[in-house]
Design an enzyme around this catalytic site. Structure first.
Site, short mmCIF file in Angstrom:
data_model
loop_
_atom_site.label_atom_id
_atom_site.label_comp_id
_atom_site.label_asym_id
_atom_site.label_seq_id
_atom_site.Cartn_x
_atom_site.Cartn_y
_atom_site.Cartn_z
N ASP A 57 0.87 -1.18 0.00
CA ASP A 57 0.00 0.00 0.00
C ASP A 57 0.91 1.24 0.00
OD1 ASP A 57 -1.57 2.15 0.69
OD2 ASP A 57 -2.51 1.19 2.42
N VAL A 58 0.87 2.02 -1.08
CA VAL A 58 1.82 3.13 -1.22
C VAL A 58 1.55 4.30 -0.27
CG1 VAL A 58 2.43 2.58 -3.61
CG2 VAL A 58 0.56 4.21 -3.15
N ASN A 100 4.95 9.89 -0.67
CA ASN A 100 5.93 8.82 -0.46
C ASN A 100 6.71 8.52 -1.73
OD1 ASN A 100 5.28 8.36 2.21
ND2 ASN A 100 3.73 6.82 1.75
N GLY A 103 9.21 11.16 -2.64
CA GLY A 103 10.41 11.02 -1.80
C GLY A 103 11.32 9.93 -2.36
N LYS A 106 13.01 11.16 -5.55
CA LYS A 106 14.09 12.10 -5.23
C LYS A 106 15.33 11.34 -4.77
CE LYS A 106 14.72 15.82 -1.89
NZ LYS A 106 14.87 15.12 -0.60
N ALA A 115 -0.44 9.83 -12.93
CA ALA A 115 -1.65 9.67 -13.70
C ALA A 115 -2.63 10.71 -13.18
CB ALA A 115 -2.21 8.27 -13.50
N TYR A 146 -11.70 12.36 -5.12
CA TYR A 146 -10.81 12.00 -6.23
C TYR A 146 -10.25 13.27 -6.87
CZ TYR A 146 -9.39 9.74 -10.67
OH TYR A 146 -8.70 9.27 -11.76
N THR A 176 -10.83 6.33 -20.60
CA THR A 176 -10.13 5.31 -21.39
C THR A 176 -10.83 3.97 -21.19
OG1 THR A 176 -8.07 6.53 -21.09
CG2 THR A 176 -7.86 4.23 -21.73
#
Ligand code: UDP
Length: 328
Positions: A57-58, A100, A103, A106, A115, A146, A176
């Site tokens: 989970d990002v 995240n 970071g 970088k 996106a 969103y 799309t």
């Protein structure tokens, strides 16, 4: 060998991107927490020596050992029904997740692409939408979670570019469609396809005079790839400008699927944009890109995909009726 991290890898666009980057000779790490993604979309990549899957989970700290050349952040719920069901996760993946990954970019000195979306234009008062238009968004409406996450995502990405000199790309993706769309995500194409295959009437929201402009996934992926490889760091619309009303679109689907269903009308969801069409002059000028696949061909290929789903999968689709939840 280039090493590329793609988030949302088990999703519709993410899985097609994994295919494309592997084809281009990259080593791809596909990351997904599988909230809305489906491993079925990348099943064929397991066992490929240039692919690895990371179940993560990002919105939590993202760790990737070694070199990274590109990061494409495509993880996000992306349909109005998802925003209603998982609003907080939608905000977090666009805000905390992007932070995240910025970071990480970088730290690795990687090129970073987000996106973004036509939703940042909201219910647009300018038509067609150019990249210079600032948008007309209801911050507290059902789509706000969103739209505002994506607007924040653009802001923070641009801030990393200006403040830290990070190399960035911002793709504003318009509607799309194509194989691997989730049947039950409630979006108009899977909804109509599912209804046609189950022998149900097609549900048009409102009077169907609202417009959309649908881009076939192959064209969209090509545009995204070309933008990433270009040196253009401002937002760019990537979509198909061929606009149609939802009512005419429903009639096209009935013809295509050869069914004898009727159109039935349901209330228009709150803040449903009345018209949407990308101005793609910039993509044409800078990338020399424009879509090649017409709606008839693209829809035919998409219908072939939906026909391969089992009866069980087809029945799993929830009925999407916004009349109670979405009009407040
Ligand atoms: N829509 C519809 N019937 C459905 C699902 C959607 O008429 O069963 C309409 C929806 O109200 C919107 C358009 O189709 O005007 C596109 O909806 P979608 O959710 O695919 O994407 P959006 O572009 O609104 O994010």
């Amino acid at each position: 060998m280039k090493k590329t991290l793609i988030t949302g890898a088990a999703g519709f666009l993410g899985s097609h991107l994994c295919d494309r980057f592997i084809k281009e000779g990259h080593y791809v790490i596909g990351m997904d927490n599988l909230i809305t993604g489906d491993l079925k979309n990348i099943q064929h990549l397991f066992g490929n020596k240039n692919f690895e899957f990371a179940h993560h989970d990002v919105t939590k700290f993202v760790h990737v050992p070694g070199q990274l050349d590109y990061i494409l952040h495509f993880a996000s719920p992306a349909s109005p029904i998802d925003y209603l069901k998982i609003p907080i996760q939608t905000l977090k993946v666009g805000a905390l997740g992007t932070h995240n990954l910025l970071g990480l970019a970088k730290d690795k000195d990687a090129r970073f692409m987000i996106a973004s979306t036509s939703e940042i234009y909201g219910d647009p008062l300018v038509h067609p939408q150019t990249e210079e238009y600032y948008g007309n968004v209801n911050t507290i409406g059902p789509r706000g979670v969103y739209d505002e996450a994506k607007r924040f995502q653009e802001s923070i990405t641009m801030a990393y570019h200006r403040f830290h000199g990070l190399d960035i790309r911002i793709a504003r993706i318009f509607n799309t469609y194509g194989p691997r769309m989730r049947l039950n995500d409630g979006r108009v194409i899977p909804a109509f396809m599912g209804q046609a295959l189950r022998g149900e009437d097609l549900t048009v929201f409102g009077d169907g005079s609202q417009t959309r402009s649908f881009c076939f996934v192959e064209d969209e992926i090509e545009g995204i790839y070309q933008l990433l490889m270009s040196d253009y760091t401002l937002p760019m619309n990537i979509g198909n400008p061929n606009e149609i009303t939802i009512k005419d679109f429903a009639e096209e689907i009935i013809k295509l699927t050869g069914t004898d269903q009727k159109i039935i009308y349901k209330p228009l969801p709150k803040d449903d944009p009345m018209q949407r069409q990308p101005d793609i002059s910039k993509a044409k000028e800078v990338l020399g890109w424009e879509p090649k696949v017409g709606r008839e061909e693209g829809m035919r290929k998409t219908f072939e995909y939906f026909k391969t789903l089992s009866k069980e999968e087809l029945e799993k689709t929830e009925h999407r009726d916004f009349s109670n939840v979405n009009r407040k």
